[in-house]
Every structure is written in C-alpha cells, then in structure tokens.
Design an enzyme around this catalytic site. Structure first.
Site, PDB file in Angstrom:
ATOM      1  N   CYS A 113       0.801  -1.231   0.000  1.00 26.40           N
ATOM      2  CA  CYS A 113       0.000   0.000   0.000  1.00 26.40           C
ATOM      3  C   CYS A 113       0.833   1.281   0.000  1.00 26.40           C
ATOM      4  O   CYS A 113       0.321   2.343  -0.371  1.00 26.40           O
ATOM      5  CB  CYS A 113      -0.957  -0.001   1.189  1.00 26.40           C
ATOM      6  SG  CYS A 113      -2.127  -1.375   1.165  1.00 26.40           S
ATOM      7  N   HIS A 242      -2.940   7.191   2.042  1.00 26.54           N
ATOM      8  CA  HIS A 242      -3.370   5.903   1.502  1.00 26.54           C
ATOM      9  C   HIS A 242      -4.835   5.700   1.848  1.00 26.54           C
ATOM     10  O   HIS A 242      -5.250   5.879   3.005  1.00 26.54           O
ATOM     11  CB  HIS A 242      -2.517   4.770   2.065  1.00 26.54           C
ATOM     12  CG  HIS A 242      -3.105   3.414   1.840  1.00 26.54           C
ATOM     13  ND1 HIS A 242      -3.558   3.002   0.607  1.00 26.54           N
ATOM     14  CD2 HIS A 242      -3.345   2.380   2.700  1.00 26.54           C
ATOM     15  CE1 HIS A 242      -4.031   1.778   0.712  1.00 26.54           C
ATOM     16  NE2 HIS A 242      -3.925   1.382   1.957  1.00 26.54           N
ATOM     17  N   ASN A 272     -10.143   0.299  -1.041  1.00 26.51           N
ATOM     18  CA  ASN A 272      -8.692   0.263  -0.857  1.00 26.51           C
ATOM     19  C   ASN A 272      -8.071  -0.359  -2.107  1.00 26.51           C
ATOM     20  O   ASN A 272      -8.208  -1.559  -2.340  1.00 26.51           O
ATOM     21  CB  ASN A 272      -8.361  -0.558   0.391  1.00 26.51           C
ATOM     22  CG  ASN A 272      -6.863  -0.662   0.664  1.00 26.51           C
ATOM     23  OD1 ASN A 272      -6.038  -0.365  -0.193  1.00 26.51           O
ATOM     24  ND2 ASN A 272      -6.516  -1.110   1.861  1.00 26.51           N
TER      25      ASN A 272
END
Length: 316
Positions: A113, A242, A272
């Site tokens: 990520c 993020h 996500n």
C-alpha cells in the site's frame, strides 16, 4: 542541484462497480455495517480480461497525454504493485511493451500500500543522481484477485485500479523542489499485521492493530515531512493519505494541523486499491480542479510491512 517534479497524472478504474448492496447478497453484511466501519460505499472490480499491466498502461497513457509527451520520451518506468500475475517479465516491462517504449529502465517495487510513494521517491532520487530525466511512476493493483470473497471482514475493503505520474527533471528547483525529501521507514515487528500469503494468495490483516498504529504514528510523520519540505502543515493545499479506511483518513488528517487542506476521500467510491490509492486519489483531485497548480500536497502511503513513505509535492 537538479530536483524533480510531477508534471502530469492519470488514472484508470474498471467499469464494473460493486456496491455495498451487491456485497450484502454475497456475504453476511449490510450497507450500514460497511459504511459505519470503513466508510466505503462502492469499489471497482476488474474482470479476467483486465490484467494489472493493462490497467497500469491505461493510467500511464492518460498521464503522458496530460503531460504532452510520447511514450518514447520516458527513460525510466517504475511500477508499484503487489498483485502481479507472473514473476517475469516484470510489470514495468509489460507496461513499457504495451506503450511501445524504446529502451527505458524498468523496475517493479513491492511495498504494497505504500508502494507508490516509495516509487515516487525512487524516481526523484534517480533523476537527482543523473541516471534518468523523465520517469513514469505507476501504482496499480488488482486486489479483487487476492480477496477471499466469502470473508466479510476483508472483501468489503478492496477495489481495483491504477494511478500514474509523469516525473521530470527540474534543474531550476533550488531549495524548493517539486518533490520534497522523502521520510520513509517500517516497523518490521508488526509486519504480520497486513499480509498477502498462501496459495492462492489471500489478503488478511489485523485491523485494530493497524488502526491504532496508523492513528498514533502517522500524524508526527506527516508533520516531520512538512518540516523537511520547508513548510508548515497549515500551508498544505491537500492531504492525500493511503485510502485504506475513511476512519483512519479522517483521524490522521485531523491531527496533522492542516485545517485548510482538502483531504482526499476517494476510498468512499473506490475502496482500498493498495499501491494505486494515492495516485488515483490525487489524479481525481487534479482532474476536478480542486487543487491549484504548484500548491503543496502531502502524500503519505502506509501499509504492509508495516511500511510508510511520505513527501510533499507541488501539484501539477
């Protein structure tokens, strides 16, 4: 000293949208349960005919068009991903081939990520060292391929997509380069808190541990990276974290000390998307004209490892 700057952005998401109502028909969940815990309402999911390198190439082509450049102008391609279907050729080599590039250096970066912000710093350092002059930095992940769609605690989180940035040398940057100094690191003893393991590979995490770590450790990291860039948090025009979880984003953004900054909340619509999340969210802010060109933007990636990387960039 030669610095570097982001001159253009582009993004791509698959056409198929999976809503919370759709998920409620697949697992024991509901729209209220999902939105109250992670803030996500929809996510884009790619089909079997949309591999990661194709999504990455679409985003890259848009970024090149926005920059007014040809693929042949690029001499470095960095792709941040943790969902490559094959070990070799690398995702960056596949993207270069799709775009018809001449002879760029090609490298993949797997920091999950926080991959894009690591890759952006690597491109900046490479250009500063004189080893490249024009780079294509891409974050692309197909998280739908590694999610257990029977696990309601994880399948509600993930989406697919790609975001790309064109980065060029900036000889006149002086003390205010377009890409500020990176602050990066990891917490190896907590590395198992977010993982992709097994055959076939599956995503899993310790959600509460990640939440506690992120909401306590990321705000001081954000403030420090602003200091390294020579600005105060109050000078930020936008904050792009993020896009893991809306609760994390709002808790961290609220502690940074940037009350006037636009906070990216693309997680609501995209879920996500791992390494794609930071460039995807920033590209959408720029496309909508929400951040002035040249204004300082904080980018902060975090995730598996537990790893993090942050820098302040001038908005293209």
């Amino acid at each position: 000293m030669t610095g570097s700057r982001v001159v253009a952005l582009g993004h791509y998401q698959p056409a198929k949208v999976l809503t919370n109502q759709d998920l409620a028909g697949m697992v024991d969940t509901s729209d209220e349960w999902i939105t109250s815990r992670v803030g996500i309402r929809t996510r884009h999911v790619g089909g079997p005919d949309e591999p990661v390198d194709e999504m990455a190439a679409h985003a890259a082509a848009k970024a090149l068009a926005a920059a007014g450049m040809q693929a042949s102008d690029i001499d470095l391609v960095l792709v941040a991903t943790s969902t490559a279907e094959h070990r070799s050729p690398s995702m960056s080599a596949r993207v270069a081939a799709r775009l018809g590039m001449r002879s760029p250096a090609v490298m993949d970066i797997n920091v999950v990520c926080s991959g894009f912000t690591h890759a952006l710093a690597t491109a900046d350092h490479t250009i500063r060292a004189g080893a490249a002059t024009r780079a294509l930095v891409i974050g692309a992940d197909k998280m739908g391929d590694i999610v257990d769609w029977t696990d309601r605690s994880t399948c509600v989180l993930m989406g697919d997509g790609a975001g790309a940035a064109v980065v060029t040398a900036d000889p006149g940057a002086g003390d205010r380069p377009g890409i500020g100094p990176v602050l990066w690191g990891s917490v190896p003893e907590m590395g198992n808190a977010v993982r992709i393991e097994g055959t076939p590979p599956r995503f899993a995490q310790e959600g509460q541990a990640v939440y506690r770590w992120a909401t306590t450790q990321l705000p001081p990291i954000a403030r420090t990276v602003c200091e390294r860039a020579g600005i105060g948090p109050e000078d930020l025009a936008a904050v792009v974290l993020h896009q893991a979880n809306l609760r994390i984003i709002e808790a961290v953004a609220g502690q940074i000390g940037a009350p006037q900054a636009i906070v990216a909340r693309d997680v609501v619509d995209s879920g996500n998307t791992s390494a794609a999340s930071v460039p995807l969210a920033l590209s959408k802010l720029v496309e909508r004209g929400e951040v002035p060109s040249g204004a300082p933007v904080l980018l902060l990636g975090f995730g598996a490892g537990l790893s993090y990387a942050a820098q302040v960039v001038g908005c293209p």
